[in-house]
Enzyme design. Structure first.
Site, PDB file in Angstrom:
ATOM      1  N   ASN A   1       0.790  -1.163   0.021  1.00  0.00           N
ATOM      2  CA  ASN A   1      -0.066  -0.181   0.266  1.00  0.00           C
ATOM      3  C   ASN A   1       0.758   1.389   0.048  1.00  0.00           C
ATOM      4  O   ASN A   1       1.450   1.578   0.969  1.00  0.00           O
ATOM      5  CB  ASN A   1      -1.013   0.117   1.322  1.00  0.00           C
ATOM      6  CG  ASN A   1      -1.896   1.111   1.475  1.00  0.00           C
ATOM      7  OD1 ASN A   1      -2.012   2.131   0.327  1.00  0.00           O
ATOM      8  ND2 ASN A   1      -2.941   1.266   2.160  1.00  0.00           N
TER       9      ASN A   1
ATOM     10  N   ARG B   1      -2.640  -2.154  -3.426  1.00  0.00           N
ATOM     11  CA  ARG B   1      -3.574  -1.508  -3.518  1.00  0.00           C
ATOM     12  C   ARG B   1      -3.703  -0.285  -4.421  1.00  0.00           C
ATOM     13  O   ARG B   1      -2.732   0.545  -4.141  1.00  0.00           O
ATOM     14  CB  ARG B   1      -3.984  -0.963  -1.980  1.00  0.00           C
ATOM     15  CG  ARG B   1      -5.071   0.130  -1.610  1.00  0.00           C
ATOM     16  CD  ARG B   1      -5.089   0.929  -0.482  1.00  0.00           C
ATOM     17  NE  ARG B   1      -6.322   1.506  -0.516  1.00  0.00           N
ATOM     18  CZ  ARG B   1      -6.293   2.669   0.251  1.00  0.00           C
ATOM     19  NH1 ARG B   1      -5.219   3.492   0.460  1.00  0.00           N
ATOM     20  NH2 ARG B   1      -7.309   3.606   0.305  1.00  0.00           N
TER      21      ARG B   1
ATOM     22  N   HIS C   1     -13.465   2.485  -0.577  1.00  0.00           N
ATOM     23  CA  HIS C   1     -13.585   1.320   0.818  1.00  0.00           C
ATOM     24  C   HIS C   1     -13.939   0.026   0.191  1.00  0.00           C
ATOM     25  O   HIS C   1     -14.451  -0.886   1.021  1.00  0.00           O
ATOM     26  CB  HIS C   1     -14.176   1.780   1.818  1.00  0.00           C
ATOM     27  CG  HIS C   1     -13.568   2.904   2.581  1.00  0.00           C
ATOM     28  ND1 HIS C   1     -14.364   4.120   3.043  1.00  0.00           N
ATOM     29  CD2 HIS C   1     -12.431   3.263   2.655  1.00  0.00           C
ATOM     30  CE1 HIS C   1     -13.567   4.775   3.760  1.00  0.00           C
ATOM     31  NE2 HIS C   1     -12.276   4.581   3.508  1.00  0.00           N
TER      32      HIS C   1
ATOM     33  N   ARG D   1     -12.779  15.480   6.225  1.00  0.00           N
ATOM     34  CA  ARG D   1     -13.581  15.723   5.277  1.00  0.00           C
ATOM     35  C   ARG D   1     -15.202  15.939   5.386  1.00  0.00           C
ATOM     36  O   ARG D   1     -15.523  15.618   6.640  1.00  0.00           O
ATOM     37  CB  ARG D   1     -13.687  14.422   4.404  1.00  0.00           C
ATOM     38  CG  ARG D   1     -12.172  14.126   3.824  1.00  0.00           C
ATOM     39  CD  ARG D   1     -12.394  12.917   2.897  1.00  0.00           C
ATOM     40  NE  ARG D   1     -10.958  11.998   2.786  1.00  0.00           N
ATOM     41  CZ  ARG D   1     -10.618  10.752   2.592  1.00  0.00           C
ATOM     42  NH1 ARG D   1     -11.715   9.959   2.566  1.00  0.00           N
ATOM     43  NH2 ARG D   1      -9.501  10.280   2.663  1.00  0.00           N
TER      44      ARG D   1
ATOM     45  N   GLU E   1      -8.166  -5.290   5.078  1.00  0.00           N
ATOM     46  CA  GLU E   1      -8.033  -4.998   3.483  1.00  0.00           C
ATOM     47  C   GLU E   1      -6.694  -5.633   3.087  1.00  0.00           C
ATOM     48  O   GLU E   1      -6.845  -6.041   2.143  1.00  0.00           O
ATOM     49  CB  GLU E   1      -7.984  -3.380   3.397  1.00  0.00           C
ATOM     50  CG  GLU E   1      -9.377  -2.849   3.686  1.00  0.00           C
ATOM     51  CD  GLU E   1      -9.148  -1.293   3.752  1.00  0.00           C
ATOM     52  OE1 GLU E   1      -9.531  -0.711   2.819  1.00  0.00           O
ATOM     53  OE2 GLU E   1      -8.942  -0.709   4.819  1.00  0.00           O
TER      54      GLU E   1
END
Length: 373
Positions: A8, A68, A157, A218, A361
């Site tokens: 990642n 990823r 996601h 955010r 993940e």
């Protein structure tokens, strides 16, 4: 194939994990930080990858590398073997994810150079949501303009939502194809997905990861005209608005702190701004739960995951309070239990199974990489 190397890559970091896909156990994991920053002894991602491989040593035989990648646009709906052509397509999609895809590419290029003799696979955050129906992914703007510039909902996601929904079905001992599930991925970034029979049919993030829930920094959903107003009245330019919405909004904008734990601590001490921010946060989550039950036409399981969702019992309880008329109940003792395992937090016999399922993940990337090859 046994060991898959999961990468990642961020703009100044490489997070990695070596996973044995037969046992599904992590063999080794780590993080290289401050790549290319002043004073760092890691000048670029190639040097960072060499350092990672030195850490792995020769005793580990890497069968494949799973990467990823944040944005796959409409081009990629599943894990994909990386070729020069695929690498070029990921690069082209950087226009849709300028903060993420270029950083992901740095890791891909460094890993392909360092490990040229093993297959490399891209696993996209957006891929799981490519099953959204047109009614869910279409924005009501000029259709020709939207098509030309790829303006639509993509969702993110997806790797987490896929993994967690499958784990929920396994935990419940029921076929995934028979279940209507809402997954609440609540971390610093946060999203909701409505999953019908293992298929994503709605999700809260949009063309970018900005849309949807209130997050750490955010804003989530906001009237687009508010940005036009801020441009005209406050003189904010596009870069300033981007900075405002992505890095200075959410919990941070409302309280001065983007960490849910700190905001909750402040609220417990009577901080009115913190309590108001938490109310906004919970309100947004509840709104999506109600909407997604309507989209699904019922609900079998509601699942909390990610850092906030897995660890914040108070937030779970207060968010779901009053939703008993929808069949959603919380057992306080179960909810307060601290555990890293999948678990019920609803009482026995409740119409809707309310679960906490830890996400993984990296394991999902390794699974998809192995399955493809």
């Amino acid at each position: 194939m046994t060991q898959v190397f999961v990468v990642n890559s961020g703009s100044s970091s490489i997070k990695y994990q070596l996973i044995d896909v037969e046992t599904e156990e992590s063999v080794l994991s780590g993080l290289v930080e401050r790549i290319g920053e002043p004073g760092s002894d890691v000048p670029d991602h190639e040097a960072g990858m060499r350092r990672v491989l030195e850490t792995l040593g020769t005793e580990h035989q890497i069968a494949a590398v799973g990467h990823r990648v944040v944005h796959g646009g409409s081009l990629f709906d599943s894990a994909t073997l990386i070729t020069d052509g695929v690498e070029a397509q990921i690069d082209e999609l950087s226009a849709l994810a300028p903060l993420h895809n270029p950083a992901n590419l740095l890791g891909i290029r460094a890993a392909r150079q360092a490990l040229p003799d093993v297959p490399h696979v891209a696993v996209f955050d957006t891929a799981f949501h490519q099953t959204l129906p047109p009614a869910a992914y279409t924005y009501a703007i000029d259709a020709e303009l939207a098509a030309k510039h790829h303006v639509r909902r993509y969702g993110f996601h997806g790797t987490s939502h896929k993994y967690v929904s499958e784990q929920a079905a396994r935990f419940l001992g029921r076929p995934l194809a028979s279940l209507k599930i809402i997954v609440l991925h609540l971390g610093n970034g946060a999203s909701v997905a409505a999953i019908d029979g293992g298929i994503s049919v709605e999700t809260s993030m949009g063309m970018t990861p900005l849309e949807g829930l209130v997050m750490g920094t955010r804003s989530g959903d906001i009237d687009p005209a508010a940005l036009i107003h801020l441009h005209r009245q406050a003189g904010l330019g596009f870069d300033e608005l981007d900075e405002l919405l992505n890095r200075r909004s959410g919990l941070l904008g409302l309280t001065g702190n983007g960490d849910m734990r700190d905001v909750q601590d402040a609220a417990s001490r009577g901080d009115e701004f913190a309590e108001a921010a938490l109310a906004v946060y919970r309100h947004r989550v509840r709104r999506y739960i109600g909407a997604y039950i309507a989209h699904l036409g019922g609900l079998d399981a509601l699942v909390f995951t990610a850092g906030v969702g897995e660890n914040n019992a108070l937030l779970r309880r207060r968010t779901l309070a009053g939703l008993e008329f929808l069949g959603i109940h919380v057992d306080n003792d179960r909810n307060e239990l601290v555990s890293k395992q999948a678990r019920h937090i609803s009482p026995e016999g409740a119409p809707v199974a309310v679960l906490v399922i830890p996400t993984n993940e990296e394991l999902e990337i390794a699974r998809q990489t192995a399955a493809l090859l």
